[in-house]
Design a protein around this motif. Structure first.
Motif, mmCIF file in Angstrom:
data_model
loop_
_atom_site.group_PDB
_atom_site.id
_atom_site.type_symbol
_atom_site.label_atom_id
_atom_site.label_comp_id
_atom_site.label_asym_id
_atom_site.label_seq_id
_atom_site.Cartn_x
_atom_site.Cartn_y
_atom_site.Cartn_z
ATOM 1 N N ARG A 67 0.867 -1.196 0.083
ATOM 2 C CA ARG A 67 0.038 0.164 0.008
ATOM 3 C C ARG A 67 0.977 1.358 0.113
ATOM 4 N NH1 ARG A 67 -3.599 -2.334 4.995
ATOM 5 N NH2 ARG A 67 -5.320 -3.365 3.714
ATOM 6 N N LEU A 68 2.092 1.107 1.004
ATOM 7 C CA LEU A 68 2.918 2.495 0.793
ATOM 8 C C LEU A 68 3.415 2.641 -0.352
ATOM 9 C CD1 LEU A 68 4.355 4.471 2.776
ATOM 10 C CD2 LEU A 68 6.032 2.463 3.166
ATOM 11 N N PHE A 69 3.906 1.844 -1.027
ATOM 12 C CA PHE A 69 4.501 2.047 -2.285
ATOM 13 C C PHE A 69 3.624 2.354 -3.436
ATOM 14 C CE2 PHE A 69 8.440 1.311 0.160
ATOM 15 C CZ PHE A 69 9.235 1.847 -0.701
ATOM 16 N N GLY A 70 2.566 1.764 -3.445
ATOM 17 C CA GLY A 70 1.542 2.071 -4.475
ATOM 18 C C GLY A 70 1.077 3.769 -4.064
ATOM 19 N N SER A 71 0.906 4.112 -3.005
ATOM 20 C CA SER A 71 0.947 5.435 -2.793
ATOM 21 C C SER A 71 2.021 6.459 -2.961
ATOM 22 C CB SER A 71 0.540 5.894 -1.423
ATOM 23 O OG SER A 71 -0.876 5.045 -0.966
ATOM 24 N N VAL A 72 3.131 5.921 -2.975
ATOM 25 C CA VAL A 72 4.342 6.679 -2.989
ATOM 26 C C VAL A 72 4.542 7.011 -4.754
ATOM 27 C CG1 VAL A 72 7.013 6.433 -3.574
ATOM 28 C CG2 VAL A 72 5.789 5.570 -1.196
ATOM 29 N N GLN A 73 4.072 5.966 -5.476
ATOM 30 C CA GLN A 73 3.990 6.276 -6.936
ATOM 31 C C GLN A 73 3.089 7.099 -7.454
ATOM 32 O OE1 GLN A 73 2.250 3.230 -9.645
ATOM 33 N NE2 GLN A 73 4.053 3.402 -10.937
ATOM 34 N N ARG A 74 1.814 6.989 -6.679
ATOM 35 C CA ARG A 74 0.743 7.916 -7.013
ATOM 36 C C ARG A 74 1.144 9.338 -6.794
ATOM 37 N NH1 ARG A 74 -4.984 8.150 -4.242
ATOM 38 N NH2 ARG A 74 -5.796 9.562 -5.537
ATOM 39 N N ILE A 75 1.783 9.467 -5.628
ATOM 40 C CA ILE A 75 2.077 10.974 -5.283
ATOM 41 C C ILE A 75 3.194 11.332 -5.890
ATOM 42 C CG2 ILE A 75 2.806 12.323 -3.036
ATOM 43 C CD1 ILE A 75 1.143 10.103 -1.580
ATOM 44 N N ALA A 76 4.316 10.583 -6.347
ATOM 45 C CA ALA A 76 5.396 10.976 -7.094
ATOM 46 C C ALA A 76 4.664 11.578 -8.459
ATOM 47 C CB ALA A 76 6.120 9.689 -7.338
ATOM 48 N N LYS A 77 3.922 10.631 -9.128
ATOM 49 C CA LYS A 77 3.062 11.168 -10.091
ATOM 50 C C LYS A 77 2.599 12.653 -10.217
ATOM 51 C CE LYS A 77 2.210 6.561 -12.405
ATOM 52 N NZ LYS A 77 1.436 5.768 -12.914
ATOM 53 N N ALA A 78 1.900 12.913 -9.023
ATOM 54 C CA ALA A 78 1.233 13.929 -8.831
ATOM 55 C C ALA A 78 2.267 15.104 -8.583
ATOM 56 C CB ALA A 78 0.191 14.110 -7.682
ATOM 57 N N VAL A 79 3.282 14.803 -8.097
ATOM 58 C CA VAL A 79 4.419 15.735 -8.062
ATOM 59 C C VAL A 79 4.996 16.326 -9.263
ATOM 60 C CG1 VAL A 79 6.770 15.998 -7.102
ATOM 61 C CG2 VAL A 79 5.011 15.105 -5.458
ATOM 62 N N GLU A 80 5.201 15.001 -10.126
ATOM 63 C CA GLU A 80 5.488 15.425 -11.341
ATOM 64 C C GLU A 80 4.418 16.536 -12.124
ATOM 65 O OE1 GLU A 80 5.555 12.139 -14.196
ATOM 66 O OE2 GLU A 80 6.958 13.155 -15.734
ATOM 67 N N ILE A 81 3.415 16.036 -12.111
ATOM 68 C CA ILE A 81 2.585 16.907 -12.944
ATOM 69 C C ILE A 81 2.276 18.248 -12.168
ATOM 70 C CG2 ILE A 81 0.064 17.356 -13.485
ATOM 71 C CD1 ILE A 81 -0.161 14.148 -13.278
#
Ligand code: AMP
Length: 144
Positions: A67-81
């Motif tokens: 769950r943690l790393f699923g969220s890390v990827q999702r939030i990293a994508k939001a940081v990129e955008i």
């Protein structure tokens, strides 16, 4: 602080999770809290933590790591955008000799910008302006 031992319930992230300390929130669900690092190594430095208590990744159960790393990827994508960095460093420290300073499992999302250096790790840098962090968090949340 060794790699193993009792989880100390007065660590700063446990206090944030209990609402005893403020944070500049980016995202929250039943399992995860994400907020801005108060001593950012770069603009947009974001933390992601599991709500379940554990000292480090070695002591976190596999389901929570997923769950943690699923969220890390999702939030990293939001940081990129939201912030359009040129790169993103994902870091995670286990044990004081490895650089860990807060003993509740967490992952760093650190945007990198071409030509700009990296601030000091582990709260050794300058404390951020809360209003500026709030603006950044708003942009990241909006991109989720
Ligand atoms: P580590 O050194 O990997 O354990 O990371 C701990 C991180 O927590 C550092 O990057 C600190 O800047 C950050 N930090 C410490 N206190 C706070 C706080 N109250 N709110 C947000 N971030 C914090």
């Amino acid at each position: 602080m060794s790699l193993h031992g009792d989880y100390e319930t007065d660590n700063i992230f446990a206090r944030i999770l209990r609402g005893e300390m403020p944070c500049v929130k980016v995202y929250e669900d039943d399992n995860i809290l994400s907020f801005m690092d108060m001593f950012p190594q770069s603009e947009g430095h974001t933390l992601v933590i599991p709500k379940a208590p554990s000292r480090n990744l070695l002591e976190t159960n596999a389901k929570d790591i997923g769950r943690l790393f699923g969220s890390v990827q999702r939030i990293a994508k939001a940081v990129e955008i939201a912030l359009k960095p040129d790169g993103i460093v994902i870091t995670q420290f286990n044990g004081a000799p490895a650089g860990q300073t807060v003993f509740h499992t967490h992952v760093h999302i650190i945007p990198r910008y071409t030509g700009l250096g990296l601030g000091a790790h582990g709260g050794a840098g300058t404390m951020a302006d809360i209003d500026a962090l709030t603006v950044l968090a708003g942009k990241i949340t909006a991109a989720l």
